[in-house]
Design an enzyme around this catalytic site. Structure first.
Site, PDB file in Angstrom:
ATOM      1  N   SER A 211      90.273  33.276  17.171  1.00 31.99           N
ATOM      2  CA  SER A 211      88.820  33.386  16.979  1.00 31.99           C
ATOM      3  C   SER A 211      88.156  32.236  17.722  1.00 31.99           C
ATOM      4  O   SER A 211      88.811  31.265  18.091  1.00 31.99           O
ATOM      5  CB  SER A 211      88.460  33.275  15.496  1.00 31.99           C
ATOM      6  OG  SER A 211      88.407  31.915  15.103  1.00 31.99           O
ATOM      7  N   ASP A 212      86.860  32.316  17.910  1.00 30.13           N
ATOM      8  CA  ASP A 212      86.152  31.134  18.396  1.00 30.13           C
ATOM      9  C   ASP A 212      85.887  30.222  17.190  1.00 30.13           C
ATOM     10  O   ASP A 212      86.152  30.560  16.027  1.00 30.13           O
ATOM     11  CB  ASP A 212      84.866  31.511  19.148  1.00 30.13           C
ATOM     12  CG  ASP A 212      84.437  30.396  20.116  1.00 30.13           C
ATOM     13  OD1 ASP A 212      84.926  29.251  19.962  1.00 30.13           O
ATOM     14  OD2 ASP A 212      83.616  30.658  21.021  1.00 30.13           O
ATOM     15  N   TYR A 213      85.330  29.079  17.493  1.00 32.58           N
ATOM     16  CA  TYR A 213      85.129  27.988  16.541  1.00 32.58           C
ATOM     17  C   TYR A 213      84.285  28.414  15.326  1.00 32.58           C
ATOM     18  O   TYR A 213      83.103  28.755  15.493  1.00 32.58           O
ATOM     19  CB  TYR A 213      84.416  26.865  17.281  1.00 32.58           C
ATOM     20  CG  TYR A 213      84.438  25.515  16.643  1.00 32.58           C
ATOM     21  CD1 TYR A 213      85.280  24.515  17.109  1.00 32.58           C
ATOM     22  CD2 TYR A 213      83.585  25.207  15.593  1.00 32.58           C
ATOM     23  CE1 TYR A 213      85.281  23.257  16.541  1.00 32.58           C
ATOM     24  CE2 TYR A 213      83.586  23.955  15.016  1.00 32.58           C
ATOM     25  CZ  TYR A 213      84.436  22.984  15.498  1.00 32.58           C
ATOM     26  OH  TYR A 213      84.431  21.734  14.939  1.00 32.58           O
TER      27      TYR A 213
END
Ligand code: NOJ
Length: 695
Positions: A252-254
């Site tokens: 996932s992104d941050y």
């Protein structure tokens, strides 16, 4: 992506067989250490699969030691880092790199970056950023390869090959998918593109990155037509796994999993964890959603254990493939000496040379003569950190050569520098043969979360240019920027305009080499420059519409009943593919070989009709004239860099697979429709020799 050997599979299965559910979930947890005081404890407990954003090799070594020697199963950590345009050797920003149209060189640049990163403990590079972007307000336009799916795909593949040519490095193309199409150019905003646009514009660079072997991918923050990318079964499962059969790791992104709550599609973090794992996100970056909730979700039957096992296998397979289990201690001496080598600095210089784009050169104001008296004006001319560009944490300002350094080395006392004071600048201009004014954006005006609604010159720079222009001296504008700017007035005022972007550590030398003609500029725009923000999104591969602006429509609609503005032309300030040099190229003798079977072979003669050796980027575009789906008025299908001596001419020969001339049809499948096509070979997306062919 390399295949998994039998012995690796056996080791992997043995390991998975010995893991508790909590340890499996731990492998899916990716954390940035500075947010946690108890990180080592978590690693020791088997709660962490990887860390990221750790740049100090000693810290990496410490975390790895805890993982390897103090956790029950001794599984090493993945160490991810954002190596966006170089590690310590900072290259031009990726958008500038794309303007080289030189995939071989960009592969080398990526290799240099990966070598430095690997020697310093990184094994996972969160790049390349392959988001197609037609939105210069978006700050992250700086991080990608521009607006075109074909150029973007070629560059995505080159960067992946470059990164992964270094042993023990995995690339992570991002952000999957369509993040570059954020509405209104505001970061993290919604995206609402059709499935056809996804398939024909936004997905191709990802596919190219996977075909080049990318081991991982990062999902994006945005929603896509109402479905958040982090929980998007269509993109993450149907396309990625079923259609493409891609076996790599999705991260996932941050905090993107936690952000599902704000998106309004998850009630709480537990729900967000469930939805993300079900959709196929293998690793959770920084949300701690899997860490906190996945064990319970599996125990309660809300998430099948099989899906967790699949994700764990993907992560562990990557760790085996990267050789993490066998890796020796990080050699601190090697870490330091791998940085900023002479060879790396040379590659950075070549990339900077090739990424500079000459946009205007009236009366051959450039190159400057070696004995010219020059007034250099503008704060950006003397700023080291701004030459580095938006994403260069591992770079150091002191490594960067400023444009002032570059010009002083050439001119000595014939150079007078004034940062920003108008009266002094005008006085300096009056006594000089030429003015070089460095204007544009500081590096902190682009990059993540740095979007702009106004794309003019910030601050007092426009007034400074007005005053300089009034002196009547030749005005050479060097534009340092992280994005295309809407600056028609600057273009009018400038006698010559060199787009330098944020050119990295070799800024000074590269700009001086181009201004004095030791290097003949060969960069070509990888993105359209708008005349005004009101034209955005503006890109060359637009559709015709039923009432095209040029009035060539069969019905010949009168003005204004065409797809135009009342107060601005449709044409951009500079089109995609555009760039001048200190010579001229003439194209002739277009030939399209017939009959056409599975390839379109087209040739043209290119002659250097100027007085200097130069490199041209010959570009081939096509248009499918009648199709079941409206097609772009032009699409880039091939290009080639050719270097020609004065007077030399050469035939460029393009060999384009017919299979690449298709699109997503009415049934949402890729298809090539027979019929007539127009074809151009030339210097940019707005010109060229024109021919046609049928398939
Ligand atoms: C957020 C950014 O969107 C992404 O590109 C980056 O890799 C991660 N943060 C990690 O730093």
């Amino acid at each position: 992506m390399t295949g998994t050997s039998q012995s690796t599979i056996a080791r992997l299965e043995d390991l998975v067989g010995r893991m508790t559910l909590a340890e499996k979930v731990g492998q899916l947890n990716l954390l940035q250490p500075h947010r946690f005081t108890d990180l080592e404890e978590k690693i020791r407990n088997g709660q962490v699969g990887g860390v990221f954003g750790v740049l100090n090799p000693a810290d990496i070594e410490r975390y790895q030691r805890v993982a390897r020697h103090e956790s029950r199963l001794g599984i090493p950590l993945l160490v991810g880092n954002d190596v966006i345009h170089g590690y310590r050797t900072v290259f031009p920003i990726p958008l500038a790199e794309a303007c080289t149209w030189d995939p071989g060189l960009l592969e080398q640049a990526a290799q240099v970056a990966a070598r430095e990163a690997a020697a310093n403990g990184t094994d996972w590079i969160f790049a390349p950023m392959v988001d197609i972007c037609r939105e210069p307000r978006w700050g992250r336009v700086a991080e990608g390869a521009g607006e075109d799916p074909y150029l973007g795909s070629v560059i995505a593949a080159a960067r992946v090959r470059g990164f992964q040519s270094i042993e023990g490095i995995a690339a992570c193309p991002k952000h999957y998918v369509a993040y570059g199409a954020v509405e209104a150019g505001r970061d993290y905003n919604s995206v609402d593109v059709s499935e056809r646009a996804l398939r024909d514009v936004y997905l191709p660079p990802f596919k190219a990155a996977f075909d080049a072997g990318a081991e991982t991918v990062m999902s994006s923050f945005n929603d896509i037509a109402g479905v958040a990318a982090t929980i998007n079964h269509f993109t993450l499962r149907t396309i990625l796994r079923e259609e493409w059969g891609w076996p790599g790791v999705v991260v996932s992104d941050y905090t993107a999993i936690a952000e599902l709550i704000e998106h309004g599609v998850a009630a709480d973090l537990r729900d967000a964890a469930r939805l993300s794992l079900l959709a196929g996100v293998d690793m959770d970056m920084q949300s701690e959603a899997y860490d906190r909730h996945l064990v319970a979700l599996v125990s309660e039957g809300a998430v099948p254990l099989d899906l967790v096992d699949e994700a764990v296998r993907r992560v562990l397979r990557l760790k085996f493939q990267l050789g993490l289990f066998e890796r020796e201690r990080l050699d601190q001496g090697r870490a330091e000496s791998a940085l900023l080598t002479e060879e790396a600095r040379e590659v950075a210089l070549r990339v900077a040379h090739e990424s500079l784009v000459l946009l205007k050169n009236d009366g051959d104001a450039l190159p400057l003569t070696p004995n010219a008296r020059v007034a250099l004006v503008g704060e950006l001319a003397d700023s080291r950190k701004d030459m580095l560009g938006c994403w260069s944490h591992t770079g150091r300002a002191e490594d960067a050569e400023t444009i002032l350094d570059g010009l002083s080395a050439r001119l000595g006392s014939r150079l007078e520098y004034v940062a920003s004071e108008v009266t002094a600048a005008v006085a300096a201009a009056r006594t000089a043969d030429a003015v070089v004014s460095v204007v544009g954006e500081t590096a902190d005006l682009s990059g993540e979360a740095h979007c702009r609604a106004h794309l003019g010159l910030p601050g007092q720079q426009a007034a400074l240019l007005e005053a300089l222009a009034e002196t009547g001296k030749p005005l050479v504008v060097v534009l340092a920027t992280g994005r295309p700017l809407a600056i028609p007035r600057v273009v009018e005022q400038a006698t010559a305009l060199v787009l330098a972007w944020h050119p990295g550590i070799r800024a000074g030398r590269a700009v001086a080499d181009v201004l004095f003609g030791d290097v003949n500029p060969s960069g070509r725009l990888a993105i359209t420059f708008p005349r005004t923000e009101g034209q955005i999104p503006i890109y060359y591969a637009h559709k015709s519409t039923g009432r095209p602006a040029e009035g060539q429509g069969t019905l010949q609609f009168d003005v204004p009943f065409r797809s135009t503005y009342l107060d601005e032309p449709n044409a951009p300030l500079f089109p995609f593919g555009f760039g001048l040099s200190y010579t001229r190229f003439a194209y002739s003798d277009l030939e399209i070989e017939s009959p056409i079977t599975d390839r379109v072979v087209a040739c043209a003669n290119v002659r250097n009709v100027g007085g200097r050796a130069a490199t041209e980027v010959a570009q081939l575009y096509v248009r499918d004239l009648v199709a079941s789906i409206t097609r772009p008025v032009r699409e880039l299908k091939a290009f080639e860099r050719i270097t020609l001596q004065p007077g030399e001419s050469r035939q460029v020969r393009f060999d384009v697979p017919v299979a690449s001339l298709g699109f997503t049809g009415l049934d949402m499948r890729y298809q090539v429709e027979p019929g007539e096509f127009r074809l151009w070979i030339g210097s940019d997306s707005a010109s060229g020799l024109e021919g046609s062919f049928r398939i």
